[in-house]
Scaffold this motif. Structure first.
Motif, PDB file in Angstrom:
ATOM      1  N   THR A 208       0.739  -1.272  -0.094  1.00  0.00           N
ATOM      2  CA  THR A 208      -0.017  -0.043   0.084  1.00  0.00           C
ATOM      3  C   THR A 208       0.713   1.164   0.115  1.00  0.00           C
TER       4      THR A 208
ATOM      5  N   ASP B 136      -1.106   4.002   0.423  1.00  0.00           N
ATOM      6  CA  ASP B 136      -2.195   4.984   0.924  1.00  0.00           C
ATOM      7  C   ASP B 136      -2.606   5.163   2.336  1.00  0.00           C
ATOM      8  N   THR B 137      -1.708   4.850   3.239  1.00  0.00           N
ATOM      9  CA  THR B 137      -2.099   4.968   4.720  1.00  0.00           C
ATOM     10  C   THR B 137      -1.790   6.408   5.241  1.00  0.00           C
TER      11      THR B 137
ATOM     12  N   SER C 107      -5.169   0.124  -3.167  1.00  0.00           N
ATOM     13  CA  SER C 107      -4.396   0.828  -2.200  1.00  0.00           C
ATOM     14  C   SER C 107      -3.180   1.305  -2.493  1.00  0.00           C
TER      15      SER C 107
END
Length: 450
Positions: free
Chosen positions: A97, A99-100, A239
């Motif tokens: 990911t 997109d945290t 993500s």
């Protein structure tokens, strides 16, 4: 004798206009206004922070640099989140990911740092400096950063390691139970040919970016490819939206210097002037050194990335070895504590199906259709196996197995403190419509749209 007439001499062509050349052929920054110069400096600082530690992270032995940089951000970003933004950041990102909350705060720090450094830089020289050499050098840096990313992602698709054919458990899952990302992953993984086609386009863009003459063409290919990737990521909530968006923005950055020439040629039907390409080094030995380093770098990337994808394909892809238990099994009988448990649809204890995947993965479906995924440790010599739940808090199940016939499997052991005996019957996965219909047909008398 007749006198001959004097022939007029041909007109002398005007001397060519002398122009200052940019070292590697990109448009000069001398004609930039203050706004353009400030925008370039901000982009230079921001994207350099974003790309670091590239290309050092591709060199063997520099893993420590990436680890220390990650440790630095894991100490700074939670502090900024708590003290400045009022955010409690406890989860750190992993490879799947971009997109945290952690990633977004990092991008914010990059942007703010770029603003501060740009202001100091621009005020100190009052935006009178010539950024042409810096601009061209930065274009080279971005070219190779985007190229290596395209090669890595593209080869993963070509060798079918990023998107694989749906696993057995996913073939049994109702479409309505799939996440948007899972649906897109299955869509891409279903067709090896389409996945390889998209990967080939990414590889093509990456290769073209490695050469000055084809940089603009390569950037245009990457813009087209990554526009599709970014749209898929946003539309299916994958993500890696920020990661793919940055690759697209870098490709756009590489196209911008030639934007006017492209518009003149493709849209306005006007002639365009060629850009003079020349080596950035005057001394022959330096030019040969540059070419040697370039060949070594590209050769290392090609060999190491290809070897990595082939290894992933061998371990987790379609070339991964399958255990003797591989398949979909329906539970025929389920005895717990010596008592037969009837197949009640609301029972959250009785098993409905057992699936043994490749790569030592497995899953058990309960009667209420809930799935539990397991890591399978098979011990053929002992006719035993261990099912370790991938979710924390579950005790591993140690079972024995036997094969009464080719299509049956018996599991025996303990579930909790009670004895367990399960009779399973194997189902042929080729009976599933998605597997049965896999392939290509030139002639289709009726559409198979189900």
């Amino acid at each position: 004798m007749h006198a001959t007439e004097a022939q007029p001499s041909p007109p002398v062509p005007p001397a060519p206009e002398l122009r200052a050349e940019t070292p590697a052929g990109a448009p000069s920054t001398r004609g930039w206004g203050v706004g353009q110069r400030i925008a370039f400096r901000w982009a230079f600082i921001y994207l350099t922070l974003y790309g670091f530690p590239f290309p050092l992270d591709l060199i063997p032995g520099f893993d420590w640099l990436h680890d220390r940089l990650q440790a630095f951000w894991e100490s700074v970003i939670p502090w900024v989140g708590a003290r400045v933004l009022g955010l409690d950041i406890v989860d750190f990102p992993f490879g799947g990911t971009s997109d945290t909350t952690f990633d977004y705060v990092k991008l914010l720090l990059f942007a703010v740092t770029a603003v501060v450094v740009t202001l100091v830089w621009s005020v100190s020289d009052r935006c009178r400096g010539d950024d042409s050499r810096l601009h061209e050098g930065f274009r080279v840096y971005l070219r190779y950063m985007v190229a290596t990313a395209m090669l890595s992602y593209g080869l993963a698709k070509v060798f079918a390691t990023q998107f694989r054919f749906p696993e057995l458990r996913e073939l049994l899952r109702p479409m309505g139970d799939a996440s948007p990302m899972g649906l897109m992953w299955d869509f891409m993984g279903y067709s090896t040919g389409y996945s390889a086609f998209t990967g080939g386009a990414e590889v093509l863009g990456g290769v073209l970016l490695c050469f000055r003459r084809t940089t603009t063409l390569g950037a245009l290919v990457v813009v087209g490819v990554m526009s599709n990737v970014v749209m898929l990521n946003f539309a299916f909530d994958v993500s890696v939206k920020m990661g793919s968006s940055h690759l697209l923005l870098m490709a756009v950055f590489l196209v911008v210097p030639d934007a006017r020439r492209l518009v003149d040629f493709l849209v306005l039907n006007r002639p365009t002037e060629p850009v003079t390409l020349r080596t950035p080094f005057a001394a022959p030995w330096m030019e040969w050194g540059r070419r040697t380093v370039k060949c070594l770098f590209l050769g290392w990337c090609a060999v190491s990335m290809t070897a990595e994808k082939l290894e992933h394909r061998r371990l987790w892809g379609e070339d991964a070895p399958r255990s003797e238990l591989y398949g979909i099994y329906t539970v025929e009988s389920f005895e717990w504590g010596g008592q037969e448990v009837p197949p009640m649809a609301t029972d959250a204890t009785r098993w409905k199906r057992v699936v043994f995947e490749a790569s030592n993965n497995g899953a058990i479906q309960r009667m209420n259709d809930a799935w539990m995924r397991y890591r399978v440790n098979l011990r053929p010599a002992e006719q035993g196996l261990t099912l370790s739940a991938m979710e924390n808090g579950h005790v591993p199940m140690i079972l024995n197995y036997s094969r009464p016939d080719a299509e049956s499997l018996v599991l025996e052991g303990f579930l909790g403190d009670r004895s367990l005996r399960v009779l399973l019957v194997r189902r042929d996965a080729s009976e599933l419509e998605l597997v049965k219909s896999r392939g290509f047909r030139w002639i289709s008398e009726t559409p198979r749209n189900k």
